[in-house]
Design a protein around this motif. Sequence first.
Motif: not given
Length: 342
Positions: A5-6, A24-25, A30-34, A176-180
């Motif tokens: 997956s990585n 879309p992701d 950014a490197g966050h898995e799961d 990991e939540f998509g925020t900055v």
Amino acid sequence: MTDTSNTSNRSSLIGRNLLAGAEPDVAGDAGHEDHPPRVGFFTDTSVCIGCKACEVACKEWNAVPEDGLDFTGMSFDNTQGLSASTWRHVAFIEQNKPLGRAETGVDHSGVDVLALAARGSGTPVEEAAITPTSPASPSDGGQHGLRWLMSSDVCKHCTHAACLDVCPTGALFRTEFGTVVVQDDVCNGCGYCVPACPYGVIDVRPEDGGAHKCTLCYDRLGAGQEPACAKACPTDSIQFGPLDELRERAAARVEELHRVGVEDARLYGHDPEDGVGGDGAFFLLLDEPEVYGLPPDPVVTTRDLPSMWRHAGAAALTLLGGVAAVFAAQAGASGRRTGRRR
């Protein structure tokens, strides 16, 4: 055992311009898995009452310092705009437009306004009163006078965040939540992020020299709680949740307003195909974006960096080729002069 997956995620990034276009992701890129679903804000300005509870809650929870209570003489808004010490800003916009089907002299003593406010955007159309923020069409014979447009502005947590792209220290990062989020202890105060933001959100605080902006209450998200501003909003104007769900809810709300005659209602920042790849904090507006102090067609300021570097590289090669040709020509001329002297 190989982590396919990585490996797949890394290979999907090869050859892509991560500064613009569909993404879309954002957390995965950014490197966050799961990671959990991307979350954000939907601000429904049609039910904002300008109470500024969001501003107060933001300052209290995040320990944002007081930034002056200045009377500008232009409106009742005393915070004027977003800054390093104002992460939520409620705009007060006065307009000389029809007031809708508002009537004076009506007895509202039997109306539980607090209960109505708590329902916010969830109030069914048939139970919702037309408020002074809802303009009337000429056929309604609406009263002409002052109407208020109120909107709680915030960092947009863009899909393509130019502030993050230009940060030289890594102080800005994608969660990991998509925020900055800005890491205060890593920021060196260079200020590169300030002109990079197409919305003019982020700023440097003179007192500590660091850049600051909304974190979407990253610490609260990690504990499974909603951001302080959304928690404090009494009308549910500020709605928090998974971004895909918010977009569906916002589209339904616009249709609802159009059905009751609020034709100016439109969404802003919701489109993943716009110049910033869609905002993590988007809005339902009752007028043009410029009225609210928002750019009509924002574009991530780092979008053209790859092509700029390609052009710069081509120019450098051309220059080097020209210099080499000059040296070669001089060497040839020097050789010919030496041969003639012999």
